[in-house]
Design a protein around this motif. Structure first.
Motif, PDB file in Angstrom:
ATOM      1  N   GLU A 119      18.640   1.312 -10.383  1.00 15.01           N
ATOM      2  CA  GLU A 119      17.726   0.617 -11.276  1.00 15.01           C
ATOM      3  C   GLU A 119      17.775  -0.868 -10.919  1.00 15.01           C
ATOM      4  O   GLU A 119      18.859  -1.440 -10.782  1.00 15.01           O
ATOM      5  N   ALA A 120      16.616  -1.478 -10.749  1.00 14.11           N
ATOM      6  CA  ALA A 120      16.583  -2.864 -10.288  1.00 14.11           C
ATOM      7  C   ALA A 120      15.471  -3.633 -10.978  1.00 14.11           C
ATOM      8  O   ALA A 120      14.567  -3.059 -11.599  1.00 14.11           O
ATOM      9  N   GLU A 121      15.554  -4.960 -10.848  1.00 15.89           N
ATOM     10  CA  GLU A 121      14.522  -5.852 -11.375  1.00 15.89           C
ATOM     11  C   GLU A 121      14.100  -6.819 -10.292  1.00 15.89           C
ATOM     12  O   GLU A 121      14.943  -7.412  -9.615  1.00 15.89           O
ATOM     13  N   TYR A 122      12.779  -6.951 -10.135  1.00 14.48           N
ATOM     14  CA  TYR A 122      12.221  -7.859  -9.128  1.00 14.48           C
ATOM     15  C   TYR A 122      11.710  -9.115  -9.809  1.00 14.48           C
ATOM     16  O   TYR A 122      11.013  -9.032 -10.830  1.00 14.48           O
ATOM     17  N   GLY A 123      12.052 -10.294  -9.269  1.00 14.95           N
ATOM     18  CA  GLY A 123      11.617 -11.548  -9.865  1.00 14.95           C
ATOM     19  C   GLY A 123      10.109 -11.681  -9.846  1.00 14.95           C
ATOM     20  O   GLY A 123       9.460 -11.426  -8.832  1.00 14.95           O
ATOM     21  N   GLY A 124       9.514 -12.069 -10.988  1.00 15.11           N
ATOM     22  CA  GLY A 124       8.069 -12.205 -11.066  1.00 15.11           C
ATOM     23  C   GLY A 124       7.420 -11.020 -11.748  1.00 15.11           C
ATOM     24  O   GLY A 124       8.082 -10.168 -12.346  1.00 15.11           O
ATOM     25  N   GLY A 125       6.083 -10.939 -11.640  1.00 16.93           N
ATOM     26  CA  GLY A 125       5.323  -9.876 -12.279  1.00 16.93           C
ATOM     27  C   GLY A 125       4.856  -8.832 -11.284  1.00 16.93           C
ATOM     28  O   GLY A 125       5.143  -8.892 -10.094  1.00 16.93           O
ATOM     29  N   ILE A 126       4.101  -7.846 -11.786  1.00 14.85           N
ATOM     30  CA  ILE A 126       3.609  -6.778 -10.923  1.00 14.85           C
ATOM     31  C   ILE A 126       2.679  -7.335  -9.852  1.00 14.85           C
ATOM     32  O   ILE A 126       2.604  -6.797  -8.738  1.00 14.85           O
ATOM     33  N   GLU A 127       1.984  -8.436 -10.153  1.00 15.30           N
ATOM     34  CA  GLU A 127       1.125  -9.050  -9.144  1.00 15.30           C
ATOM     35  C   GLU A 127       1.943  -9.496  -7.934  1.00 15.30           C
ATOM     36  O   GLU A 127       1.503  -9.360  -6.792  1.00 15.30           O
ATOM     37  N   ASP A 128       3.136 -10.018  -8.197  1.00 17.11           N
ATOM     38  CA  ASP A 128       4.008 -10.432  -7.102  1.00 17.11           C
ATOM     39  C   ASP A 128       4.473  -9.224  -6.297  1.00 17.11           C
ATOM     40  O   ASP A 128       4.565  -9.284  -5.063  1.00 17.11           O
ATOM     41  N   MET A 129       4.730  -8.111  -6.965  1.00 16.72           N
ATOM     42  CA  MET A 129       5.174  -6.907  -6.269  1.00 16.72           C
ATOM     43  C   MET A 129       4.047  -6.338  -5.423  1.00 16.72           C
ATOM     44  O   MET A 129       4.271  -5.861  -4.313  1.00 16.72           O
ATOM     45  N   ARG A 130       2.807  -6.385  -5.946  1.00 18.27           N
ATOM     46  CA  ARG A 130       1.675  -5.917  -5.148  1.00 18.27           C
ATOM     47  C   ARG A 130       1.452  -6.815  -3.940  1.00 18.27           C
ATOM     48  O   ARG A 130       1.116  -6.351  -2.853  1.00 18.27           O
TER      49      ARG A 130
END
Length: 484
Positions: A119-130
């Protein structure tokens, strides 16, 4: 490992839940010692230390809170692992194994450590992940994209064959579900068979009233693949691809730094234009087939000619080669069927003169289609003979990167139907980047096909432009990306 962009929240392991799985299917029949021998088709991939990795992006109001989402995924994964026991086992070195020196160890001791679940967390929002995933005119951030998928270390045996990672953005409600799977235990068909079953189980966790139509039990009987010469062929292949067992080394463990990776979407209407173009050209070249080209053949022909036009504009001599994986499930027939789990593919090579692929008169697509169709058609009906033909082709076909394009996956795999109970994914990305020049296909919504390509930088823009010449817009960078 955590990075400035990714924070690991939890690392646990999931064990198969056989009691709950029994409600859906009788226990799978495995050898008494739990050792599943690799077939001659599977040992070919023992040194593929770069796993098949799939990333599913989910967003929107239907996505549940992260703890609830993780709880459903873990619970349903436990049942799915019991239905697909090789996935909770270990790829292990066993010198006494009949079909070579590597088996899938599904014994209680091997399974007791469970499947890694991150389980992890990526800095920023889903827009950043896309944005990390990139698109047709944007390569994205390759290093950051890789962080969204779990690590699966198979450089020394025994090694796990499956790992899962679920990542949430720091801002907003969304998630990326990522799966890493070793190719030695499953081909693309089997990987998606597992994903369909896991998603169906998760949907029932979220809403018990939803039917489990995708829960047809997998089949593990390999009796139809036990040809008299199969064991010796498996040992021969294994000695070639993994001579230093239990250590595994591979020259294709990562994407070379001088390559770009981009994803494109070809719409159904554009594919229809390609099919019509192939049929019209085939009448001119005298290579007309008995039936219209399939979507796979049309898209593969478009991809191959687009690569050739990008690379060989100033070099029209010699041949170009195009690897095509052939699924033998449909060739062998009963008792091998769509439920068979494992590797049941044999690669083959389509070959065409570069000048034919570049034909200024417009016949390149037809000639590419004819070469691919013929390469598949001439494959021996016996998979042992087909594998021997592939090994022979490695000695006779020049595999320099200027002349060889690898392909993988298929438009038959409907990745955008992977619904865990909170709707279809907004985006699916493949990270199985095992070759310097590689094209992967996936089925998209409304009959479209998603194309993921890795090419050298000096070829990517021309490839994109050629790929888009049937879009009606003439610019590959303007193909719609990410949300088919």
């Amino acid at each position: 490992m955590s990075s400035p962009r990714l924070r690991i929240l939890s690392l646990t392991h999931v064990l198969p839940d056989r009691d709950r799985a029994a409600a859906y299917s009788p226990p799978p029949s495995l050898p008494d010692d739990g050792l599943v021998e690799l077939s001659f088709m599977e040992v070919l991939f023992v040194n593929r230390v770069m796993p098949m990795r799939r990333l599913f992006f989910y967003e929107g109001p239907g996505v549940p809170a992260f703890p609830c989402l993780v709880r459903s995924l873990r619970s349903s994964l436990a049942v799915a692992l019991a239905l697909f026991p090789p996935l909770s086992g270990k790829l292990a070195h066993r010198p006494s194994a009949a079909a070579g020196d590597v088996v899938v160890d599904c014994s209680p001791a091997a399974v007791s450590s469970g499947v890694k679940f991150v389980e992890a967390e990526y800095g920023g929002g889903i827009e950043d992940m896309r944005r990390v995933a990139g698109g047709g005119s944007d390569e994205g951030d390759r290093e950051a994209l890789a962080e969204l998928g779990p690590e699966l270390d198979a450089t020394r045996l025994p090694a796990p064959v499956l790992a899962v990672q679920v990542t949430r953005p720091a801002v907003g409600r969304a998630a990326v579900v990522a799966v890493a799977l070793h190719h030695a235990v499953a081909d693309g068909h089997s990987a998606w068979q597992f994903m369909r079953a896991w998603a169906a189980l998760s949907r029932m966790e979220v809403s018990p009233s939803r039917a489990g139509a995708d829960l047809a039990p997998p089949a593990f009987d390999r009796t139809p693949l036990r040809y008299p010469e199969a064991d010796e062929l498996a040992r021969k292949i294994l000695r070639t691809v993994a001579p230093a067992l239990p250590v595994i080394s591979s020259s294709s463990s990562c994407l070379p730094p001088d390559c770009l990776r981009r994803t494109f979407l070809i719409h159904a209407g554009e594919i229809q234009l390609v099919k019509q173009h192939i049929r019209a050209q085939s009448q001119t070249t005298g290579e007309q087939a008995d039936k219209p080209p399939s979507t796979y053949l049309a898209v593969s022909s478009l991809v191959w000619t687009s690569v050739a036009r990008a690379k060989f504009r100033d070099l029209a001599g010699g041949d170009a080669n195009f690897l095509v994986p052939v699924d033998f499930r449909r060739r062998l027939g009963s008792p091998i069927d769509e439920r068979y789990f494992g590797d049941c593919v044999v690669p083959c090579v389509a070959r065409a003169a570069v000048r034919d692929l570049l034909d200024g008169g417009g016949a390149g697509l037809a000639r590419a289609a004819a070469a691919i169709r013929d390469a598949i058609r001439v494959q021996p009906e016996c998979p042992v003979r087909a594998m021997e033909a592939w090994l022979e082709s490695l000695r006779t076909v020049p595999r320099v990167r200027e002349r060889f394009t690898f392909t993988g996956s298929s438009n038959r795999f409907m990745a955008y139907e992977t619904d865990f109970g909170w709707g279809a994914p907004s985006r699916v990305e493949l990270l199985s980047l095992f070759a310097m020049e590689l094209v992967l296909l996936l089925g998209a919504q409304d009959g479209g096909v998603q194309v993921t390509a890795t090419l050298r930088p000096e070829h990517m823009e021309a490839f994109a432009s050629n790929l888009g010449r049937f879009s009606g817009r003439g610019d590959g960078r303007r193909l719609r990306i990410g949300r088919p």
